[in-house]
Design a protein around this motif. Structure first.
Motif, PDB file in Angstrom:
ATOM      1  N   LEU A 175       0.805  -1.221   0.000  1.00 21.05           N
ATOM      2  CA  LEU A 175       0.000   0.000   0.000  1.00 21.05           C
ATOM      3  C   LEU A 175       0.842   1.278   0.000  1.00 21.05           C
ATOM      4  O   LEU A 175       0.405   2.318  -0.505  1.00 21.05           O
ATOM      5  CB  LEU A 175      -0.914   0.012   1.237  1.00 21.05           C
ATOM      6  CG  LEU A 175      -1.807  -1.220   1.410  1.00 21.05           C
ATOM      7  CD1 LEU A 175      -2.476  -1.213   2.769  1.00 21.05           C
ATOM      8  CD2 LEU A 175      -2.860  -1.254   0.302  1.00 21.05           C
ATOM      9  N   VAL A 176       2.028   1.210   0.625  1.00 21.87           N
ATOM     10  CA  VAL A 176       2.906   2.379   0.735  1.00 21.87           C
ATOM     11  C   VAL A 176       4.294   2.000   0.244  1.00 21.87           C
ATOM     12  O   VAL A 176       4.727   0.855   0.389  1.00 21.87           O
ATOM     13  CB  VAL A 176       2.978   2.860   2.207  1.00 21.87           C
ATOM     14  CG1 VAL A 176       3.907   4.054   2.359  1.00 21.87           C
ATOM     15  CG2 VAL A 176       1.596   3.207   2.728  1.00 21.87           C
ATOM     16  N   THR A 177       4.970   2.955  -0.355  1.00 20.84           N
ATOM     17  CA  THR A 177       6.318   2.705  -0.883  1.00 20.84           C
ATOM     18  C   THR A 177       7.192   2.045   0.180  1.00 20.84           C
ATOM     19  O   THR A 177       7.229   2.483   1.336  1.00 20.84           O
ATOM     20  CB  THR A 177       6.961   4.036  -1.312  1.00 20.84           C
ATOM     21  OG1 THR A 177       6.100   4.673  -2.258  1.00 20.84           O
ATOM     22  CG2 THR A 177       8.332   3.805  -1.933  1.00 20.84           C
ATOM     23  N   ALA A 178       7.924   1.007  -0.223  1.00 19.58           N
ATOM     24  CA  ALA A 178       8.716   0.196   0.706  1.00 19.58           C
ATOM     25  C   ALA A 178       9.724   1.023   1.491  1.00 19.58           C
ATOM     26  O   ALA A 178       9.942   0.797   2.686  1.00 19.58           O
ATOM     27  CB  ALA A 178       9.428  -0.916  -0.051  1.00 19.58           C
ATOM     28  N   ALA A 179      10.325   2.020   0.853  1.00 16.40           N
ATOM     29  CA  ALA A 179      11.325   2.849   1.534  1.00 16.40           C
ATOM     30  C   ALA A 179      10.692   3.618   2.689  1.00 16.40           C
ATOM     31  O   ALA A 179      11.294   3.770   3.758  1.00 16.40           O
ATOM     32  CB  ALA A 179      11.961   3.825   0.547  1.00 16.40           C
ATOM     33  N   TYR A 180       9.443   4.086   2.467  1.00 15.99           N
ATOM     34  CA  TYR A 180       8.764   4.824   3.516  1.00 15.99           C
ATOM     35  C   TYR A 180       8.379   3.900   4.666  1.00 15.99           C
ATOM     36  O   TYR A 180       8.423   4.293   5.846  1.00 15.99           O
ATOM     37  CB  TYR A 180       7.507   5.499   2.969  1.00 15.99           C
ATOM     38  CG  TYR A 180       7.780   6.499   1.860  1.00 15.99           C
ATOM     39  CD1 TYR A 180       9.034   7.079   1.703  1.00 15.99           C
ATOM     40  CD2 TYR A 180       6.774   6.867   0.967  1.00 15.99           C
ATOM     41  CE1 TYR A 180       9.291   7.990   0.694  1.00 15.99           C
ATOM     42  CE2 TYR A 180       7.005   7.787  -0.046  1.00 15.99           C
ATOM     43  CZ  TYR A 180       8.268   8.342  -0.180  1.00 15.99           C
ATOM     44  OH  TYR A 180       8.501   9.239  -1.178  1.00 15.99           O
ATOM     45  N   VAL A 181       7.970   2.681   4.324  1.00 16.99           N
ATOM     46  CA  VAL A 181       7.609   1.713   5.359  1.00 16.99           C
ATOM     47  C   VAL A 181       8.815   1.374   6.227  1.00 16.99           C
ATOM     48  O   VAL A 181       8.718   1.292   7.453  1.00 16.99           O
ATOM     49  CB  VAL A 181       7.023   0.438   4.729  1.00 16.99           C
ATOM     50  CG1 VAL A 181       6.848  -0.660   5.782  1.00 16.99           C
ATOM     51  CG2 VAL A 181       5.688   0.730   4.057  1.00 16.99           C
ATOM     52  N   ARG A 182       9.970   1.185   5.573  1.00 18.76           N
ATOM     53  CA  ARG A 182      11.192   0.859   6.320  1.00 18.76           C
ATOM     54  C   ARG A 182      11.566   2.000   7.269  1.00 18.76           C
ATOM     55  O   ARG A 182      12.008   1.772   8.388  1.00 18.76           O
ATOM     56  CB  ARG A 182      12.346   0.566   5.357  1.00 18.76           C
ATOM     57  CG  ARG A 182      12.234  -0.783   4.662  1.00 18.76           C
ATOM     58  CD  ARG A 182      13.546  -1.182   4.015  1.00 18.76           C
ATOM     59  NE  ARG A 182      13.921  -0.266   2.929  1.00 18.76           N
ATOM     60  CZ  ARG A 182      13.520  -0.392   1.674  1.00 18.76           C
ATOM     61  NH1 ARG A 182      12.728  -1.411   1.326  1.00 18.76           N
ATOM     62  NH2 ARG A 182      13.918   0.459   0.750  1.00 18.76           N
TER      63      ARG A 182
END
Length: 486
Positions: free
Chosen positions: A12-19
């Protein structure tokens, strides 16, 4: 949110932001992990979001917060008001079990963990404050007086024949009533006047032990923190006497944690002699609401015996309050408060002395009291017997709280025991006086405003005393004239 859930969010959200979000949460979790592993007060205080996250994690470990929980017992953590539930962070089950306030509750793992962590963090702070060799402590949801009673009741089982408690006099009703409530007879040892200070009469204590018989004495009940000109008891000498006669020793350390001198006395007393337990207030030392105390000692098994003497479960509120406070402050924050208190004591002492000189009074010389000060009211007392108590009323109506005025010759009966000179810790203290204390959390503004208002009140009292004296002289003169005319 665990690693699996964070992974699911990448749809749902860009992986970089999730990390990045996961790393932010990880910072909170590292703090929690350090607390759980070390059981010590963190050096630096936590922010409120970390504390609230931690409390939420604890709450969902309690059965009343389980999804789909079905409770059919008489006590299932049900709360009618949402406001009340939020006030307690939904930690509803309290602490302990029916047989031990420190025991783990099967249906409340989170509240039990809160209890264990609080006791561990508080133990760390007591060591930091100066009692390095303390081995065990627990928070009890009772104020200092009832906590002392719990200690005396525990000693009853160890000394069933004992009926007396040796008590160097301190004029505070709660500590006197703590002995009465436990069913024992206080043996009051009058203090001795040394200069301006009221100090422990060690010879009288030992003489009374010999007269009554050591086996008939439950314990010696001593005091550290107190109102000047009373000063902390001679704890080292008392501890040696208790060790020599094999008599337990309970210390009322009500607001002594904030004083390095009081804590040093306890540490030294335990080193050279015997101290079985020392009791301190939560609100007076940690700036939390009234209703809790810490019972601590040097023999782990004896402190456990005291905790098992508490009947039934107990409120978790005092434990929750002090844990939140210490996590917010951190060890460095608490040490800073102790440092500021000591600085304010010196400032209050110097400024009160200046004011006393202006009003032809004096700051009583009480170097052994590290928290409380006393200023004589001798001139005020000589002018008018009621002027001293009137000064107290004037200060209170001008929003000065905590200052105590102590007149000469006050008599008070407490549980059929009559104290002469009540509030002054002695039958005949030489002068009336006013107390002020530098307690934890006090600010320079508090001291400055107090001194300004005290100055105004003293000036007003002096004017009123002169006016009354003048009226009395005129009245006496008229009376004399009438008698001559007759």
């Amino acid at each position: 949110m665990n690693a699996e859930n964070f992974g699911s969010t990448e749809r749902l959200v860009t992986a970089a932001y999730v990390r990045q979000g996961a790393q932010g949460r990880r910072a909170h979790e590292l703090r929690l992990r350090a607390l759980l592993e070390q059981g010590k007060c963190p050096e630096d205080g936590w922010d409120e979001s970390t504390i609230e996250l931690f409390l939420h994690e604890l709450a969902i470990m309690d059965s009343n917060n389980f999804l789909g929980n079905c409770g059919v017992g008489e006590r299932e953590g049900r709360v009618a008001s949402g406001l009340v539930a939020r006030r307690h962070y939904r930690l509803i089950h309290g602490i302990g079990r029916s047989g031990d306030i420190s025991a783990v509750q099967p249906k409340a793992a989170g509240s039990s963990l809160l209890n264990k962590l609080t006791n561990s963090v508080v133990l760390d702070i007591i060591k930091l404050a100066g009692v390095r060799t303390v081995t065990n402590c627990f928070v009890v949801p009772m104020a200092t007086g009832m906590s002392l009673t719990l200690c005396f009741l525990t000693l009853r089982h160890k000394r069933p024949k004992a009926k007396y408690v040796i008590w160097p006099r301190i004029d505070q009703k709660s500590c006197f009533k703590s002995m009465i409530t436990a069913g024992f007879e206080p043996v009051v040892i009058e203090n001795v006047l040394e200069g301006d200070e009221l100090r422990t009469d060690i010879e009288a204590v030992e003489a009374k032990i010999k007269a009554l018989g050591a086996e008939n004495i439950l314990c010696v009940h001593s005091t550290t923190s107190c109102f000047a000109p009373r000063v902390p008891d001679r704890l080292e000498e008392l501890a040696v006497i208790c060790a020599n006669y094999d008599i337990p020793h309970i210390v009322n350390n009500a607001y002594g944690v904030q004083s390095s001198k009081c804590m040093h006395l306890i540490q030294q007393g335990a080193r050279v002699g015997r101290i079985d337990a020392f009791v301190q207030s939560l609100d007076k030392n940690f700036m939390v609401p009234v209703g809790g105390a810490i019972i601590a000692g040097f023999n782990e098994s004896f402190i456990q015996e005291i905790s098992k003497m508490y009947p039934g479960r107990a409120s978790a509120s005092p434990s929750l309050d002090v844990l939140i406070t210490l996590l917010s402050l951190g060890a460095s924050g608490y040490k800073q408060l102790l440092k500021e208190r000591k600085e304010m004591f010196s400032y209050l002492s110097s400024e009160l002395k200046k004011l006393a000189d202006i009003h032809n009074e004096r700051l009583l010389d009480t170097p052994h009291n590290p928290i409380s000060l006393a200023m004589s009211l001798k001139n005020l007392d000589e002018n008018n017997d009621a002027a001293v108590t009137q000064l107290g009323s004037m200060l209170f109506t001008r929003q000065v709280s905590g200052a105590r005025v102590v007149p000469c010759g006050s008599v008070q009966t407490v549980n059929n025991y009559t104290f002469k000179g009540f509030m002054s810790h002695a039958n005949d203290y030489p002068c009336a006086y006013l107390n002020a204390a530098s307690a934890i959390g006090i600010k320079k503004q508090d001291v400055d405003v107090f001194l300004k208002r005290l100055d105004k009140c003293l000036k007003t009292s002096r004017k009123e005393a002169k006016k009354e004296k003048s009226v009395n002289e005129i009245s006496n003169s008229n009376t004399g004239t009438e008698q001559v005319g007759d």
